[in-house]
Design a protein around this motif. Structure first.
Motif, short mmCIF file in Angstrom:
data_model
loop_
_atom_site.label_atom_id
_atom_site.label_comp_id
_atom_site.label_asym_id
_atom_site.label_seq_id
_atom_site.Cartn_x
_atom_site.Cartn_y
_atom_site.Cartn_z
N LEU A 1 17.23 49.44 -17.02
CA LEU A 1 17.77 48.10 -17.19
C LEU A 1 18.77 48.12 -18.33
O LEU A 1 18.41 48.41 -19.47
CB LEU A 1 16.65 47.09 -17.47
CG LEU A 1 15.66 46.87 -16.32
CD1 LEU A 1 14.63 45.83 -16.69
CD2 LEU A 1 16.39 46.47 -15.04
N PRO B 1 20.47 46.45 -13.35
CA PRO B 1 19.65 47.61 -12.96
C PRO B 1 20.53 48.80 -12.59
O PRO B 1 21.48 48.67 -11.81
CB PRO B 1 18.87 47.09 -11.74
CG PRO B 1 19.75 46.02 -11.16
CD PRO B 1 20.48 45.40 -12.31
N ASP C 1 15.74 37.91 -17.15
CA ASP C 1 15.08 38.87 -16.28
C ASP C 1 15.42 38.56 -14.83
O ASP C 1 16.24 37.68 -14.54
CB ASP C 1 13.56 38.88 -16.50
CG ASP C 1 12.92 37.53 -16.24
OD1 ASP C 1 13.54 36.68 -15.53
OD2 ASP C 1 11.79 37.30 -16.71
N LEU D 1 20.59 41.31 -17.39
CA LEU D 1 20.33 42.73 -17.31
C LEU D 1 20.89 43.30 -16.01
O LEU D 1 20.85 42.64 -14.97
CB LEU D 1 18.83 43.01 -17.39
CG LEU D 1 18.17 42.79 -18.75
CD1 LEU D 1 16.67 42.99 -18.63
CD2 LEU D 1 18.75 43.74 -19.79
#
Length: 232
Positions: free
Chosen positions: A22, A12, A67, A10
């Motif tokens: 995200l 940001p 993540d 992901l």
């Protein structure tokens, strides 16, 4: 919703004044994680996912992503091309007052932030840049929206306002909107407006709010920005 995709990282993307989006970069396609945005705005994740699943215009997919800690998890994501339409379907009056400005900022600036992050310094023809199209869509929608304070000011100066709808200060029935903007108020014209408003609301996943009218019984009311699209 499409099948689970290959695991990816992901990215940001900061939206100043609102929070972080995200995103997932798949080259020509960009995807936005739904859950983090719902949590930032204090709205129900599952309800939003159901709404998007039912919307014919929305393209969502289940992605396997890493993540921040490197763990793999599955996340429902929406195609970035459809982000403005989703954000436009979330009414500021339906989120907590403390978060309302963040929603409005997302609606105004999310497209710009994504475009600047992924395309800054890249020469792209305007016709083929999907983020320019997204920005144009959100610009048109934000020009037709008012927050609750502006709606209350209108309610104080016109009887056309539907004060009976608690908490929905930016909703109108066809007759109220027509009177407010000096449009024809014949039964035929109001029915035509109502039909067009219903189609637009269905497209954006917006539910009408029924209310009682002294002359017409129960009528449906819609956000002002939907009526603005009808009248355009």
């Amino acid at each position: 919703m499409s099948d689970l995709q290959n695991t990816a990282q992901l990215v940001p993307v900061e939206v100043p004044g609102a929070g972080t989006i995200l995103a997932l970069d798949e080259g020509d396609s960009k995807w936005i994680a739904i859950r983090p945005m719902c949590e930032r705005l204090g709205i129900d994740v599952q309800a939003q996912q159901r709404k998007l699943d039912q919307a014919e215009w929305a393209c969502t997919a289940l992605k396997a992503v890493h993540d921040a800690s490197g763990r793999t998890q599955q996340m429902v994501m929406i195609d970035a091309d459809h982000l403005p339409m989703w954000l436009a379907s979330i009414q500021p009056s339906r989120v907590d007052q403390s978060i309302r400005q963040a929603l409005i900022t997302f609606q105004r600036e999310a497209t710009r932030a994504l475009r600047d992050h992924f395309y800054q310094g890249v020469s792209v023809a305007p016709a083929s840049n999907s983020f320019d199209v997204m920005r144009s869509m959100i610009d048109q929608l934000e020009a037709t929206q008012r927050d609750a304070a502006e709606a209350k000011a209108i309610a104080a100066t016109t009887e056309a306002r539907l004060d009976a709808i608690e908490g929905q200060h930016d909703y109108f029935a066809a007759l109220g909107y027509a009177k407010l903007h000096n449009l024809p108020t014949s039964t035929w014209h109001l029915r035509k407006m109502g039909g067009q408003a219903s189609k637009i609301a269905k497209t954006y996943g917006v539910d009408p709010v029924p209310t009682q009218h002294a002359l017409y019984g129960t009528v449906n009311s819609f956000p002002k920005w939907i009526w603005d699209l009808v009248a355009a």
